[in-house]
Design an enzyme around this catalytic site. Sequence first.
Site, mmCIF file in Angstrom:
data_model
loop_
_atom_site.group_PDB
_atom_site.id
_atom_site.type_symbol
_atom_site.label_atom_id
_atom_site.label_comp_id
_atom_site.label_asym_id
_atom_site.label_seq_id
_atom_site.Cartn_x
_atom_site.Cartn_y
_atom_site.Cartn_z
ATOM 1 N N ARG A 113 46.975 27.545 58.282
ATOM 2 C CA ARG A 113 46.002 28.216 59.282
ATOM 3 C C ARG A 113 46.714 28.097 60.713
ATOM 4 O O ARG A 113 46.908 28.740 61.403
ATOM 5 C CB ARG A 113 44.775 27.870 59.137
ATOM 6 C CG ARG A 113 44.061 28.452 57.920
ATOM 7 C CD ARG A 113 42.839 27.824 57.546
ATOM 8 N NE ARG A 113 41.831 28.419 56.713
ATOM 9 C CZ ARG A 113 42.224 28.161 55.329
ATOM 10 N NH1 ARG A 113 43.085 27.719 54.813
ATOM 11 N NH2 ARG A 113 41.301 28.945 54.437
ATOM 12 N N GLN B 176 39.807 31.359 50.578
ATOM 13 C CA GLN B 176 40.875 32.148 50.658
ATOM 14 C C GLN B 176 40.551 33.591 51.075
ATOM 15 O O GLN B 176 41.005 34.402 51.975
ATOM 16 C CB GLN B 176 42.021 32.277 49.540
ATOM 17 C CG GLN B 176 42.364 30.777 49.313
ATOM 18 C CD GLN B 176 43.302 30.652 48.274
ATOM 19 O OE1 GLN B 176 43.263 31.538 47.217
ATOM 20 N NE2 GLN B 176 43.928 29.634 47.987
ATOM 21 N N ASP C 209 39.870 21.688 44.391
ATOM 22 C CA ASP C 209 41.133 21.054 43.949
ATOM 23 C C ASP C 209 41.313 19.549 43.473
ATOM 24 O O ASP C 209 42.209 19.271 43.137
ATOM 25 C CB ASP C 209 42.008 21.410 45.378
ATOM 26 C CG ASP C 209 42.186 22.743 45.722
ATOM 27 O OD1 ASP C 209 42.084 23.906 45.024
ATOM 28 O OD2 ASP C 209 42.373 22.873 46.871
ATOM 29 N N LYS D 295 43.914 28.970 39.008
ATOM 30 C CA LYS D 295 44.509 28.292 40.127
ATOM 31 C C LYS D 295 46.085 28.525 39.686
ATOM 32 O O LYS D 295 46.668 29.235 38.813
ATOM 33 C CB LYS D 295 43.902 26.735 40.002
ATOM 34 C CG LYS D 295 42.479 26.774 40.796
ATOM 35 C CD LYS D 295 42.353 27.243 42.285
ATOM 36 C CE LYS D 295 40.914 27.180 42.516
ATOM 37 N NZ LYS D 295 40.904 27.764 44.115
ATOM 38 N N ARG E 193 43.385 25.337 35.188
ATOM 39 C CA ARG E 193 43.339 23.993 35.255
ATOM 40 C C ARG E 193 42.255 23.521 34.292
ATOM 41 O O ARG E 193 42.163 22.421 34.226
ATOM 42 C CB ARG E 193 42.936 23.607 36.812
ATOM 43 C CG ARG E 193 44.128 23.623 37.584
ATOM 44 C CD ARG E 193 43.792 23.144 38.836
ATOM 45 N NE ARG E 193 44.996 23.111 39.857
ATOM 46 C CZ ARG E 193 45.046 23.416 40.928
ATOM 47 N NH1 ARG E 193 43.970 23.150 41.915
ATOM 48 N NH2 ARG E 193 46.151 23.435 41.901
#
Length: 436
Positions: free
Chosen positions: A28, A171, A317, A344, A348
Site C-alpha cells: 500500500r 483485498q 495468514d 490462497k 492451505r
Amino acid sequence: MSSRIRASGGGPVVGSVRVPGDKSISHRAVMFGALANGITEVEGFLPGADTLATLAAFEQLGVKIERISDKKLIIHGVGLQGLTESEQPLDMGNSGTGMRLMAGILAAQPFASTLIGDHSLTGRPMARVLNPLAQMGAKIESAEGQRPPLRFSPVDSLKAIDYSLPMASAQVKSCLLIAGLYADGVTRVTEPAPTRDHSERMLRGFGYQVTTNGSQVTLSGGGQLSGCRVQVPGDISSATFPMIAALITPGSELLIERVGINPTRDGVLRILAKMGARIEQSNLREEGGEPVADLRVFSSELKGIHIGGDLVALAIDEIPALAVAAACAEGTTTITDAAELRVKESDRITSTVSGLKLLGVDAEERADGMVIQGSPMHGGQVDAAGDHRLAMAFAIASLRAEGAVEILDCDNVVTSFPNFVALMSEIGLDLELINS
Ligand code: S3P
C-alpha cells in the site's frame, strides 16, 4: 527447479530479532505513494518478491522510485491522474494483494493495461474484484473462470457503488476503495467480518478522508493524496514463525521487536493466548498510524482450542503456523469458518493437513477448516506446494519432530520473508536452504 529447506530441529529459541516489514503495508505504501502528489518516503519496506513486483509495476507505469537501501524508498508521486501506459504486461508474480489492489487502480485509467502472474496466481479467483468493478463501469476481460490475465480497457470515469462484500476480504475492500478514489460519488463497502484496515489508515495518512462506521467504510471520489512519510512496522504474519518456534521449544525465550499489532491483524496473539501461550507485550507505541509493540515470547504448554468466527479473518495468514502450534498442543484444535484458505497461494487446508499427516500428526480436513490432535511428530519429506507460509510452518515443525524434515518447493519464501533461513538460524533453528 526449486529450492528445498532441510530442517533439522534445533533450539532452544533465544535472542532478539526484527522481522521484515509488513507485506500488506509495504504494497500500500508503494501504491499510495505513487498515486500521491509529491514525495513519499518509505522506511521499513519489505524487500520481498511480492512487494518488489508492485514496485516494478509502478516503474512501468511511469513512476520514479528511488531505492535508497533495500528497506528505504523515495517515491516521486505522479498524482491520481499521472500514471502512463505500460507497453508490457504488469507481472504481479505470486501476489494476490498486488493483483487485486492494482485492479482497482488500472480499472480507472484512460489507457489499457494487462496484469499477469505466476502459475499459482493465475489459478486464483478474480471474480471477487471483477464483478464489483464492472458494476462501477470498468471494462476488464479475463481468462476462463474469471482468472488472470486481466486485460483493462481505457475508461473515462467510474461510478461509485454501495457494495456488501460476499466474503471477508481486505483485498477486495481495498480494491474497491482505491477504485472509489476515481469514481463519481460516494463509494461504500460493507464487510461481513472485520478485516485488516491498513488501506483506510494509510489513506488517512495521505490526507484522504475515509469514514469507518461499524462494518462500513465510505469515501468520496475526486480528492487527492498528499505524499508523506510511511514507517512500515515488522510483519506480524512473519513474526508468527519465530513466535511459535519459541512457544513450542522447551527453554526458549525470544524478543521480537517492532511488530505491528493492529487490532485487525492480531488474531494470532488472541488465539495463542487462548491456547495458553505466554507472550508479553512492551513498548507499545504508534508508528505511521499503526500500533507497534515488542513481543517477548516464552516456551509454553499449549492446549487445543476452537478457532472460528470473526477471529479467523484476523489471523487468516497465520493458520498454517497455528496448525503446527496445534500439533504441539495438548488435545484437539478445531478450525472452522476458514474456507478462504482454499484460495490462497495454495489450498492451505489441503496442503497444511497433508504435510502434518506426513509428519505423523493426527489431522483431518474439513470443508471450511481442519481438526488437529496434539501428536508426536517424526521427520519426513513434505511439500510446501509453492506456498511461502507452508514452507515456513513446516520448518518450525521440525523443532518438535524426531528426525529431519525436508520441505520441497520453497522458492516463494522470498515473497514475504527473504531472510527467513538466516534469521531463524540466528535464533537456534538448524535450517539449510538447498538450491537445486
Ligand atoms: C491481504 C489480505 C488477505 C491476506 C493477504 C494480504 C491484504 O487476503 O490473506 O495475505 O494485504 O489486503 P484476502 O483479502 O484475500 O483475505
